[in-house]
Design an enzyme around this catalytic site. Sequence first.
Site, PDB file in Angstrom:
ATOM      1  CB  SER A 154      -0.968   0.027   1.182  1.00 54.07           C
ATOM      2  OG  SER A 154      -1.936  -0.934   0.995  1.00 54.07           O
ATOM      3  CG  ASP A 166      -4.981  -1.161   0.424  1.00 56.73           C
ATOM      4  OD1 ASP A 166      -5.030  -2.242   1.020  1.00 56.73           O
ATOM      5  OD2 ASP A 166      -4.956  -1.054  -0.812  1.00 56.73           O
TER       6      ASP A 166
HETATM    7  C1  GLA Z   1      -5.612  -4.268  -2.588  1.00 60.07           C
HETATM    8  C2  GLA Z   1      -6.805  -3.331  -2.481  1.00 60.07           C
HETATM    9  C3  GLA Z   1      -7.599  -3.585  -1.197  1.00 60.07           C
HETATM   10  C4  GLA Z   1      -7.938  -5.055  -1.036  1.00 60.07           C
HETATM   11  C5  GLA Z   1      -6.709  -5.940  -1.289  1.00 60.07           C
HETATM   12  C6  GLA Z   1      -7.040  -7.405  -1.349  1.00 60.07           C
HETATM   13  O1  GLA Z   1      -4.704  -4.004  -1.570  1.00 60.07           O
HETATM   14  O2  GLA Z   1      -6.380  -1.996  -2.534  1.00 60.07           O
HETATM   15  O3  GLA Z   1      -8.750  -2.781  -1.183  1.00 60.07           O
HETATM   16  O4  GLA Z   1      -9.028  -5.407  -1.848  1.00 60.07           O
HETATM   17  O5  GLA Z   1      -6.051  -5.606  -2.501  1.00 60.07           O
HETATM   18  O6  GLA Z   1      -7.533  -7.848  -0.129  1.00 60.07           O
END
Ligand code: GLA
Length: 390
Positions: free
Chosen positions: A126, A172
């Site tokens: 993230s 995230d």
């Molecule tokens: C990414 C997305 C989240 C989530 C994950 C999987 O990080 O940004 O919102 O869906 O994938 O769990």
Amino acid sequence: MIQENIIQFETVFGTAPDFLAQAPGRLEILGNHTDYNEGFVLSMAVDRRTQISFKKIEGNRCQVFSPMMSDGVREFELDAISTPLPSKDWTNYVRGIVTELQKRDHKVGAFQALITSDIPLSAGMSSSASLEMALVTGIDTLFGFDLSTQEKAQVGQACENDYIGANTGLMDQLTSLSGKDGEMVVSEYRNISISHTPLPSELSFVVINSNVAHDLSQEYNERRQQCEDAVATIQKEHPEVQALRDVNLELLEAAKPSLAEYDHKRALHVVGENDRVHQAQSFLSAADYDAFGKLLFASHESSRLNFENSCPELDTLVEIAAASPLCLGARLSGGGFGGISIHLVRSTDAEAYCDHAIAAYTKATGKDTTAFICRSAQGAGIESYASASL
Ligand code: GLA
């Protein structure tokens, strides 16, 4: 890192910033692809973060600089950013956050910002959500909007969905805002509620990068659509089902004959992940860390077979974990299709496990990788009011 960022701000803009905002990256521990299915996630904010020093300025033109991008000071007019720049330009995250705030009638003024980060990029930790949350937190403070946690997270999600074009959920951003030192975040996505559960000091997470860059915009959107298609089919017999959150294994198996094969597999993963988040909390309360670790392995297996969001490099990393007596459990973390794997170890074994896993990965694949220990950390905030004398 804070001081370095501020010194760079002074060098680039020739003046002192007003303050520095920070937001951490995150690890998704369990609850893969459950957030946009109104389900449950166990995650944690980590001790790697985006830091942005900010200064409010007169006029209509913002100036942003990141030493990580080597493209100099980038500028944009506040009233000329409703359309993103082509070619995945990194300033789209800044433009997108400002645009989404403007859409919500928040009067964003001009600012200078200097952005640094130690989160690996495109790795599933993230880095983008942490950039968004550091931006929202800083801009909120700079112009006194007083946004709630939920609003800040939703501005970040809208930036991803409407500006960047990735149809991602809220996990995230919410984790980056709600992290607590020594704790994991338990989140729920129907009412958007948050609680915390301690990360026992005996346990550590080692992060090992597959070094396969993940790009969430295409396959992610496709998987999300398949989850929605599964719900639409199940609703024909069970109109009370609003999202996969409302589906249990029994109901899913009963509905299997009417579901497209892919939709059934995707749903099976999500239903299993919601269960694993609940089981994890019981195992953690009972200090049954072996059982907690096994949930991580089960999650990865379901990603590999049902959600099909793993890749050979991630599978190799998880195989190395399964073969090592030092590792309690491992899985991919985040969207998948590359990026990082997380490995649960006893804290006393963490350093030895990093060395072992790096060597085993190079032996198995001939490729290099990086491993580091992640600690759980505090969520986004205004870290320091800086002065030129810092
Ligand atoms: C990414 C997305 C989240 C989530 C994950 C999987 O990080 O940004 O919102 O869906 O994938 O769990």
